[in-house]
Scaffold this motif. Structure first.
Motif, PDB file in Angstrom:
ATOM      1  N   ILE A  48       0.836  -1.202   0.000  1.00 62.38           N
ATOM      2  CA  ILE A  48       0.000   0.000   0.000  1.00 62.38           C
ATOM      3  C   ILE A  48       0.871   1.252   0.000  1.00 62.38           C
ATOM      4  O   ILE A  48       0.612   2.214  -0.744  1.00 62.38           O
ATOM      5  CB  ILE A  48      -0.948  -0.009   1.219  1.00 62.38           C
ATOM      6  CG1 ILE A  48      -1.965  -1.138   1.085  1.00 62.38           C
ATOM      7  CG2 ILE A  48      -1.670   1.328   1.365  1.00 62.38           C
ATOM      8  CD1 ILE A  48      -2.791  -1.384   2.342  1.00 62.38           C
ATOM      9  N   ALA A  49       1.928   1.242   0.820  1.00 58.05           N
ATOM     10  CA  ALA A  49       2.824   2.395   0.860  1.00 58.05           C
ATOM     11  C   ALA A  49       3.544   2.576  -0.467  1.00 58.05           C
ATOM     12  O   ALA A  49       3.730   3.697  -0.952  1.00 58.05           O
ATOM     13  CB  ALA A  49       3.830   2.239   1.996  1.00 58.05           C
ATOM     14  N   GLY A  50       3.955   1.464  -1.088  1.00 62.60           N
ATOM     15  CA  GLY A  50       4.649   1.544  -2.373  1.00 62.60           C
ATOM     16  C   GLY A  50       3.760   2.028  -3.495  1.00 62.60           C
ATOM     17  O   GLY A  50       4.244   2.646  -4.450  1.00 62.60           O
ATOM     18  N   ALA A  51       2.459   1.751  -3.399  1.00 61.62           N
ATOM     19  CA  ALA A  51       1.536   2.175  -4.450  1.00 61.62           C
ATOM     20  C   ALA A  51       1.503   3.693  -4.587  1.00 61.62           C
ATOM     21  O   ALA A  51       1.278   4.224  -5.673  1.00 61.62           O
ATOM     22  CB  ALA A  51       0.126   1.651  -4.154  1.00 61.62           C
ATOM     23  N   LEU A 224      15.715  13.078   0.145  1.00 61.54           N
ATOM     24  CA  LEU A 224      14.348  12.613   0.392  1.00 61.54           C
ATOM     25  C   LEU A 224      14.356  11.234   1.045  1.00 61.54           C
ATOM     26  O   LEU A 224      13.547  10.955   1.947  1.00 61.54           O
ATOM     27  CB  LEU A 224      13.563  12.579  -0.919  1.00 61.54           C
ATOM     28  CG  LEU A 224      12.093  12.186  -0.784  1.00 61.54           C
ATOM     29  CD1 LEU A 224      11.338  13.201   0.067  1.00 61.54           C
ATOM     30  CD2 LEU A 224      11.430  12.061  -2.149  1.00 61.54           C
ATOM     31  N   SER A 225      15.248  10.349   0.602  1.00 59.68           N
ATOM     32  CA  SER A 225      15.344   9.024   1.211  1.00 59.68           C
ATOM     33  C   SER A 225      15.714   9.137   2.690  1.00 59.68           C
ATOM     34  O   SER A 225      15.164   8.416   3.531  1.00 59.68           O
ATOM     35  CB  SER A 225      16.385   8.171   0.475  1.00 59.68           C
ATOM     36  OG  SER A 225      15.995   7.943  -0.864  1.00 59.68           O
ATOM     37  N   ALA A 226      16.635  10.041   3.000  1.00 61.26           N
ATOM     38  CA  ALA A 226      17.011  10.242   4.396  1.00 61.26           C
ATOM     39  C   ALA A 226      15.820  10.701   5.226  1.00 61.26           C
ATOM     40  O   ALA A 226      15.598  10.228   6.345  1.00 61.26           O
ATOM     41  CB  ALA A 226      18.160  11.250   4.487  1.00 61.26           C
ATOM     42  N   GLN A 348      12.088   6.547  -3.030  1.00 64.62           N
ATOM     43  CA  GLN A 348      11.067   6.206  -2.047  1.00 64.62           C
ATOM     44  C   GLN A 348      10.671   4.737  -2.116  1.00 64.62           C
ATOM     45  O   GLN A 348      10.199   4.169  -1.127  1.00 64.62           O
ATOM     46  CB  GLN A 348       9.824   7.081  -2.253  1.00 64.62           C
ATOM     47  CG  GLN A 348      10.013   8.512  -1.779  1.00 64.62           C
ATOM     48  CD  GLN A 348       8.750   9.335  -1.952  1.00 64.62           C
ATOM     49  OE1 GLN A 348       8.211   9.458  -3.053  1.00 64.62           O
ATOM     50  NE2 GLN A 348       8.267   9.913  -0.881  1.00 64.62           N
ATOM     51  N   VAL A 349      10.848   4.116  -3.274  1.00 62.53           N
ATOM     52  CA  VAL A 349      10.565   2.685  -3.400  1.00 62.53           C
ATOM     53  C   VAL A 349      11.770   1.860  -2.954  1.00 62.53           C
ATOM     54  O   VAL A 349      11.642   0.876  -2.213  1.00 62.53           O
ATOM     55  CB  VAL A 349      10.191   2.333  -4.857  1.00 62.53           C
ATOM     56  CG1 VAL A 349      10.085   0.825  -5.033  1.00 62.53           C
ATOM     57  CG2 VAL A 349       8.872   3.005  -5.240  1.00 62.53           C
ATOM     58  N   PRO A 352      13.315   2.261   1.336  1.00 66.43           N
ATOM     59  CA  PRO A 352      12.729   1.434   2.406  1.00 66.43           C
ATOM     60  C   PRO A 352      13.074  -0.047   2.273  1.00 66.43           C
ATOM     61  O   PRO A 352      13.307  -0.722   3.278  1.00 66.43           O
ATOM     62  CB  PRO A 352      11.218   1.676   2.245  1.00 66.43           C
ATOM     63  CG  PRO A 352      11.109   2.975   1.548  1.00 66.43           C
ATOM     64  CD  PRO A 352      12.276   3.030   0.624  1.00 66.43           C
ATOM     65  N   ALA A 353      13.110  -0.546   1.031  1.00 66.62           N
ATOM     66  CA  ALA A 353      13.465  -1.951   0.843  1.00 66.62           C
ATOM     67  C   ALA A 353      14.900  -2.206   1.295  1.00 66.62           C
ATOM     68  O   ALA A 353      15.186  -3.176   2.008  1.00 66.62           O
ATOM     69  CB  ALA A 353      13.294  -2.331  -0.626  1.00 66.62           C
ATOM     70  N   ALA A 354      15.825  -1.314   0.888  1.00 69.03           N
ATOM     71  CA  ALA A 354      17.221  -1.477   1.303  1.00 69.03           C
ATOM     72  C   ALA A 354      17.368  -1.329   2.810  1.00 69.03           C
ATOM     73  O   ALA A 354      18.122  -2.075   3.456  1.00 69.03           O
ATOM     74  CB  ALA A 354      18.097  -0.451   0.578  1.00 69.03           C
ATOM     75  N   ALA A 355      16.649  -0.366   3.387  1.00 68.78           N
ATOM     76  CA  ALA A 355      16.722  -0.164   4.832  1.00 68.78           C
ATOM     77  C   ALA A 355      16.206  -1.380   5.579  1.00 68.78           C
ATOM     78  O   ALA A 355      16.765  -1.779   6.612  1.00 68.78           O
ATOM     79  CB  ALA A 355      15.922   1.082   5.226  1.00 68.78           C
TER      80      ALA A 355
END
Length: 409
Positions: A48-51, A224-226, A348-349, A352-355
């Motif tokens: 949902i967040a990725g959408a 933005l990722s940070a 943004q996609v 979070p996956a890497a984190a």
């Protein structure tokens, strides 16, 4: 009307952006709480967040192309309508799949508004005003990020998480709708000033090869990722260190307030250091501070670190906009800004996956070390970006006029 000739449009744009960003900042945590209340698991929450970021990946460049060849203002009300619809329908959705779909609609609306707003600032600001005006423009983002999560938490609190989150989403839609009151005569410049008006379309690969565009895209995505990972993982760190959720909320608000303060004093900092030096120094210091969050420091020290980090992170977004705009070929400003937003959404996609992978292997504080390294890398890239835009070379040169000497007449 000459660029920068009327300050009213910028103030109204900032107010409208604060409303839409505040609505999105309210809606995103509310969507997660509502999905959990409906029985969704962690993987469904991730989908949902990725959408929210997925649909804009495919729409950003076409929207930028369209804006380069026409007016920017119509994208603003279109974006508001999509945000209002996404918020309201997410508040009434009964399944995780429906919530993912409406989250995508909300993300598309946010993209429309941001592309339209950034393009208006680029088009209506003189070159020497762009750093300042983009800084003021992004104040709206920071105000929304400051107020939205606090408002969402106040509305969602209580035992009825499904009802509270639904109410928060409906309120978020109403807040977004308020921005309509600031959108009148927002685009004061009606005649495009670049060759796009004559049908010229620089190809995307040419835009990406322009010196300064890749650097601006990378710095923007890193910053933005940070910000995103800080918002997502600081509560997790707080749980492991015994820091109360209310204190974590205050810490995140301090970070957002420092970002607002940074953007309000952008002009004097630029006069002192210049764009490249300011970007480099803030990314470098931000990387060190980000990595420092992984250390088990007292709450007071953590608060001071987050204030400094928020101040540093406030520089990257507006200055990366100017870097991209001034480096892009003529007739492709909006497309270049759209490519920057595409990079943001990819971040943004992917971030979070890497984190999540890093946290699973090395612990919950490890993502901050990863982000610190990313910001340090972006500081090295920022220092190499051009001080002057290269697109000056693409401008048609005026015809040379040979003046006769009086002795030749």
């Amino acid at each position: 009307m000459r660029p920068g000739g009327n300050r009213g449009w910028l103030l109204r744009l900032v107010i409208a952006f604060a409303c839409t960003q505040g609505a999105v900042s309210m809606a995103r945590p509310a969507v997660s709480y509502r999905a959990l209340a409906l029985g969704a698991d962690e993987r469904a929450i991730g989908v949902i967040a990725g959408a929210f970021a997925l649909l804009p990946l495919f729409a950003a460049v076409p929207l930028g192309r369209r804006t380069d060849h026409g007016r920017c203002a119509p994208l603003l009300p279109a974006g508001v309508v999509l945000i209002v619809a996404g918020c309201a329908l997410s508040g009434t959705a009964a399944t995780a799949a429906a919530m993912a779909a409406w989250s995508g609609v909300m993300g598309l609306g946010h993209l429309c508004f941001v592309i339209g707003g950034q393009s208006i600032v680029a088009r209506q600001s003189a070159p020497h005003e762009q750093d300042r005006n983009f800084g003021h423009f992004t104040v709206g983002v920071s105000l929304g990020q400051l107020i939205g999560p606090v408002a969402a938490g106040a509305l969602i609190g209580g035992h009825d998480r499904a009802g509270g989150s639904s109410l928060a989403l409906l309120v978020a839609g109403a807040v977004a709708a308020v921005s309509f009151t600031s959108l009148w005569r927002i685009e004061t410049r009606t005649t495009p000033e670049f060759p796009a008006a004559r049908g010229e379309r620089p190809p995307v690969h040419r835009i990406l090869r322009a010196r300064g565009v890749p650097a601006g895209i990378f710095v923007s995505a890193a910053v933005l990722s940070a910000t995103d990972i800080l918002t997502a993982y600081l509560p997790v760190v707080g749980e492991h260190r015994g820091i109360a959720p209310a204190v974590i909320g205050v810490l995140l608000s301090l970070r957002a307030a420092a970002t607002v303060a940074c953007r309000l004093v952008m002009t004097p900092m630029l006069r002192m250091l210049g764009r490249n030096t300011l970007l480099t120094v803030t990314c470098l210091l931000g990387g060190v501070l980000c990595a420092g969050i992984a250390l088990p420091v007292p709450v007071g020290v953590l608060a001071a670190m987050l204030v400094l980090l928020g101040f540093c992170l406030g520089v990257g977004q507006p200055l990366s906009m100017t870097t991209v705009v001034q480096a892009a070929p003529e007739g492709a400003r909006s497309t270049a800004l759209a490519l920057r937003l595409t990079g943001n959404r990819l971040g943004q996609v992917a971030a979070p996956a890497a984190a999540g992978l890093v946290a699973g292997v090395a612990g919950v504080a490890a993502p901050f070390v990863m982000l610190g390294a990313l910001l340090l890398l972006s500081s090295g890239i920022a220092v190499k970006s051009p001080a002057e835009p290269e697109r000056v070379r693409d401008r048609p040169r005026p015809p040379r006029v040979l003046l006769r000497r009086k002795s030749d007449t």
